[in-house]
Design a protein around this motif. Structure first.
Motif, mmCIF file in Angstrom:
data_model
loop_
_atom_site.group_PDB
_atom_site.id
_atom_site.type_symbol
_atom_site.label_atom_id
_atom_site.label_comp_id
_atom_site.label_asym_id
_atom_site.label_seq_id
_atom_site.Cartn_x
_atom_site.Cartn_y
_atom_site.Cartn_z
ATOM 1 N N ALA A 124 0.847 -1.199 0.000
ATOM 2 C CA ALA A 124 0.000 0.000 0.000
ATOM 3 C C ALA A 124 0.877 1.242 0.000
ATOM 4 C CB ALA A 124 -0.926 0.001 1.222
ATOM 5 N N GLY A 125 0.344 2.313 -0.583
ATOM 6 C CA GLY A 125 1.066 3.582 -0.628
ATOM 7 C C GLY A 125 0.964 4.335 0.688
ATOM 8 N N GLY A 126 1.636 5.476 0.745
ATOM 9 C CA GLY A 126 1.665 6.250 1.981
ATOM 10 C C GLY A 126 0.313 6.807 2.382
ATOM 11 N N MET A 127 -0.520 7.160 1.391
ATOM 12 C CA MET A 127 -1.816 7.739 1.726
ATOM 13 C C MET A 127 -2.751 6.706 2.358
ATOM 14 S SD MET A 127 -2.472 10.240 -1.559
ATOM 15 C CE MET A 127 -3.983 10.893 -0.883
ATOM 16 N N LYS A 128 -2.741 5.496 1.862
ATOM 17 C CA LYS A 128 -3.601 4.460 2.436
ATOM 18 C C LYS A 128 -2.995 3.887 3.709
ATOM 19 C CE LYS A 128 -5.796 0.026 1.420
ATOM 20 N NZ LYS A 128 -6.070 -1.015 0.413
ATOM 21 N N ARG A 129 -1.683 3.719 3.708
ATOM 22 C CA ARG A 129 -1.040 3.054 4.842
ATOM 23 C C ARG A 129 -0.928 3.957 6.060
ATOM 24 N NH1 ARG A 129 5.109 0.539 4.928
ATOM 25 N NH2 ARG A 129 4.788 -0.953 6.629
ATOM 26 N N TRP A 130 -0.618 5.223 5.837
ATOM 27 C CA TRP A 130 -0.372 6.142 6.955
ATOM 28 C C TRP A 130 -1.303 7.341 6.979
ATOM 29 C CZ3 TRP A 130 2.460 3.610 10.171
ATOM 30 C CH2 TRP A 130 3.465 2.747 9.719
ATOM 31 N N GLY A 131 -2.183 7.443 6.024
ATOM 32 C CA GLY A 131 -3.107 8.573 6.019
ATOM 33 C C GLY A 131 -2.492 9.876 5.564
ATOM 34 N N PHE A 132 -1.445 9.818 4.730
ATOM 35 C CA PHE A 132 -0.828 11.047 4.227
ATOM 36 C C PHE A 132 -1.831 11.845 3.388
ATOM 37 C CE2 PHE A 132 3.869 9.466 4.284
ATOM 38 C CZ PHE A 132 3.824 9.494 5.673
ATOM 39 N N LYS A 133 -1.633 13.161 3.381
ATOM 40 C CA LYS A 133 -2.521 14.030 2.625
ATOM 41 C C LYS A 133 -2.303 13.930 1.125
ATOM 42 C CE LYS A 133 -3.734 18.940 2.174
ATOM 43 N NZ LYS A 133 -3.449 20.310 2.646
ATOM 44 N N GLY A 134 -1.077 13.681 0.715
ATOM 45 C CA GLY A 134 -0.754 13.665 -0.701
ATOM 46 C C GLY A 134 -0.408 15.054 -1.208
ATOM 47 N N LEU A 135 -0.003 15.132 -2.459
ATOM 48 C CA LEU A 135 0.368 16.412 -3.064
ATOM 49 C C LEU A 135 -0.852 17.071 -3.708
ATOM 50 C CD1 LEU A 135 3.793 15.420 -4.641
ATOM 51 C CD2 LEU A 135 3.291 16.238 -2.328
ATOM 52 N N ARG A 136 -0.646 18.263 -4.250
ATOM 53 C CA ARG A 136 -1.744 19.008 -4.848
ATOM 54 C C ARG A 136 -2.332 18.249 -6.030
ATOM 55 N NH1 ARG A 136 -0.126 25.114 -5.945
ATOM 56 N NH2 ARG A 136 -2.348 25.110 -6.537
ATOM 57 N N ALA A 137 -3.619 18.397 -6.201
ATOM 58 C CA ALA A 137 -4.302 17.697 -7.294
ATOM 59 C C ALA A 137 -4.410 18.555 -8.548
ATOM 60 C CB ALA A 137 -5.701 17.276 -6.838
ATOM 61 N N THR A 138 -3.850 19.795 -8.506
ATOM 62 C CA THR A 138 -3.998 20.696 -9.664
ATOM 63 C C THR A 138 -2.637 21.146 -10.186
ATOM 64 O OG1 THR A 138 -4.281 22.542 -8.106
ATOM 65 C CG2 THR A 138 -6.280 21.499 -8.921
ATOM 66 N N HIS A 139 -2.340 22.442 -10.122
ATOM 67 C CA HIS A 139 -1.155 23.010 -10.767
ATOM 68 C C HIS A 139 0.134 22.624 -10.036
ATOM 69 C CE1 HIS A 139 -3.768 25.431 -13.283
ATOM 70 N NE2 HIS A 139 -4.422 25.799 -12.205
ATOM 71 N N GLY A 140 1.166 22.441 -10.823
ATOM 72 C CA GLY A 140 2.485 22.217 -10.265
ATOM 73 C C GLY A 140 2.828 20.790 -9.946
ATOM 74 N N VAL A 141 1.879 19.860 -10.113
ATOM 75 C CA VAL A 141 2.128 18.438 -9.817
ATOM 76 C C VAL A 141 1.841 17.632 -11.073
ATOM 77 C CG1 VAL A 141 1.510 16.457 -8.397
ATOM 78 C CG2 VAL A 141 1.517 18.751 -7.390
ATOM 79 N N SER A 142 2.798 16.797 -11.438
ATOM 80 C CA SER A 142 2.637 16.010 -12.648
ATOM 81 C C SER A 142 2.790 14.526 -12.342
ATOM 82 C CB SER A 142 3.674 16.450 -13.697
ATOM 83 O OG SER A 142 3.583 15.665 -14.853
ATOM 84 N N ILE A 143 1.700 13.799 -12.375
ATOM 85 C CA ILE A 143 1.663 12.331 -12.242
ATOM 86 C C ILE A 143 2.264 11.861 -10.911
ATOM 87 C CG2 ILE A 143 1.905 10.205 -13.578
ATOM 88 C CD1 ILE A 143 2.856 11.819 -15.911
ATOM 89 N N SER A 144 2.223 12.692 -9.885
ATOM 90 C CA SER A 144 2.735 12.255 -8.586
ATOM 91 C C SER A 144 1.856 12.793 -7.454
ATOM 92 C CB SER A 144 4.181 12.729 -8.395
ATOM 93 O OG SER A 144 4.249 14.143 -8.490
ATOM 94 N N HIS A 145 0.554 12.760 -7.709
ATOM 95 C CA HIS A 145 -0.389 13.325 -6.738
ATOM 96 C C HIS A 145 -0.408 12.532 -5.431
ATOM 97 C CE1 HIS A 145 -1.902 15.755 -10.076
ATOM 98 N NE2 HIS A 145 -1.951 14.632 -10.795
ATOM 99 N N ARG A 146 -0.145 11.237 -5.482
ATOM 100 C CA ARG A 146 -0.233 10.390 -4.293
ATOM 101 C C ARG A 146 1.147 9.968 -3.791
ATOM 102 N NH1 ARG A 146 -5.298 8.233 -3.307
ATOM 103 N NH2 ARG A 146 -4.340 6.490 -2.181
ATOM 104 N N SER A 147 2.186 10.654 -4.218
ATOM 105 C CA SER A 147 3.539 10.282 -3.798
ATOM 106 C C SER A 147 3.811 10.776 -2.374
ATOM 107 C CB SER A 147 4.577 10.873 -4.752
ATOM 108 O OG SER A 147 4.531 12.292 -4.688
ATOM 109 N N LEU A 148 4.902 10.281 -1.787
ATOM 110 C CA LEU A 148 5.239 10.609 -0.400
ATOM 111 C C LEU A 148 5.799 12.015 -0.254
ATOM 112 C CD1 LEU A 148 6.988 7.276 0.631
ATOM 113 C CD2 LEU A 148 4.646 7.962 1.116
#
Length: 291
Positions: A124-148
């Motif tokens: 599992a990723g960080g958001m599911k495993r630890w409840g991380f907020k994740g990165l922005r879903a709009t400007h400035g983020v490219s294909i890494s919205h759910r990264s650590l």
């Protein structure tokens, strides 16, 4: 440290109270736990404990060493072995190899701790495993919205510290739910109903012990006292059954006498009616003769 029981989680249900409110419960099947070894603190073991097993396993699935261990205990092979440590050697006195522990060890309203293996979720990723907020879903983020995001520092120390919250295997770990209440116990079907949820999937084994927070530990004297109480209750029930049988026999013997007593008034009434009829016939004959 106290005695406990090994059971199988069957699933969840609910129990309705008299006022209509529903209580969610977890149903645990607790087959008799067979005692396979009693370890002595003053002996070679170095500590006091009671070892138990439950269920059954085919002989072909048991190693020779474990088969010898079960044979020494005069018990059929079980699905595993569990130990309950006791703080003092005297607290295991009276428990013998070959004996059993059952649901009578607990009572309704008691607080318990239930340990089990949580459901495995895989990688599992960080958001599911630890409840991380994740990165922005709009400007400035490219294909890494759910990264650590960043996980390390600069050249010093130049590494990622241990136990850093990152993506990885989730679940399938031992967890204990503390302070659960025993709602009810079904001794006939070896069921314990515990309020709330307990770790693990359906069909997995769980360990039930008195709660370390406000619970009363259970030792050998408690088990022996429960066994003595169960024997006394059985004896009382058997005596009551015998007394009922004696009373029924006495009633059956008195029944014919009462029947005979009831028949006597009927017979006397029949004779009186017959005599009255004969008298009326004679009187009518005498009247006809006078005419």
């Amino acid at each position: 440290m106290s005695l406990g029981l090994i059971g199988e989680k069957l699933g969840m249900s609910r129990v309705f109270k008299e006022d209509g409110s529903a209580t969610p419960v977890t149903v645990v099947q607790v087959d008799p736990n067979r005692i396979t070894q009693v370890k002595n603190g003053s002996g070679a073991d170095g500590y006091t404990a009671v070892q138990v097993t439950m269920g059954s396993r085919r002989a072909s699935r048991v190693t020779k060493s474990m088969a010898g261990h079960y044979a020494k205990a005069q018990s059929e092979p079980g699905v595993g072995l569990w130990e309950f440590r006791l703080p003092q050697e005297e607290q295991a006195q009276g428990l013998e190899v070959g004996g059993t522990l059952g649901v009578a060890l607990f009572e309704a309203g008691q607080k318990v701790d239930v340990q089990g293996t949580t459901i495995g979720k895989g990688f599992a990723g960080g958001m599911k495993r630890w409840g991380f907020k994740g990165l922005r879903a709009t400007h400035g983020v490219s294909i890494s919205h759910r990264s650590l995001g960043s996980t390390g520092q600069c050249q010093d120390p130049g590494r990622v510290f241990k136990n850093k919250k990152m993506a990885g295997h989730m679940g399938a770990t031992a967890r204990t739910q503390q302070g659960l209440e025993v709602v009810s116990i079904d001794a006939a079907r070896n069921l314990i109903l515990v309020k709330g949820s307990v770790p693990g999937a359906k069909g997995t084994r769980v360990v039930i012990k008195p709660s370390v927070k406000g619970g009363s530990p259970i030792y050998a004297e408690s088990v022996l006292a429960l066994a003595a109480a169960a024997e006394a209750a059985t004896a009382v029930v058997e005596e009551a059954v015998v007394e009922e049988a004696v009373v029924e026999e006495a009633v059956v013997e008195e029944a014919p006498v009462e029947a005979a007593a009831e028949e006597t008034p009927v017979e006397s009434a029949t004779e009186e009616a017959a005599e009255a009829t004969e008298t009326e016939v004679k009187d009518s004959d005498d009247k006809e003769g006078d005419k």
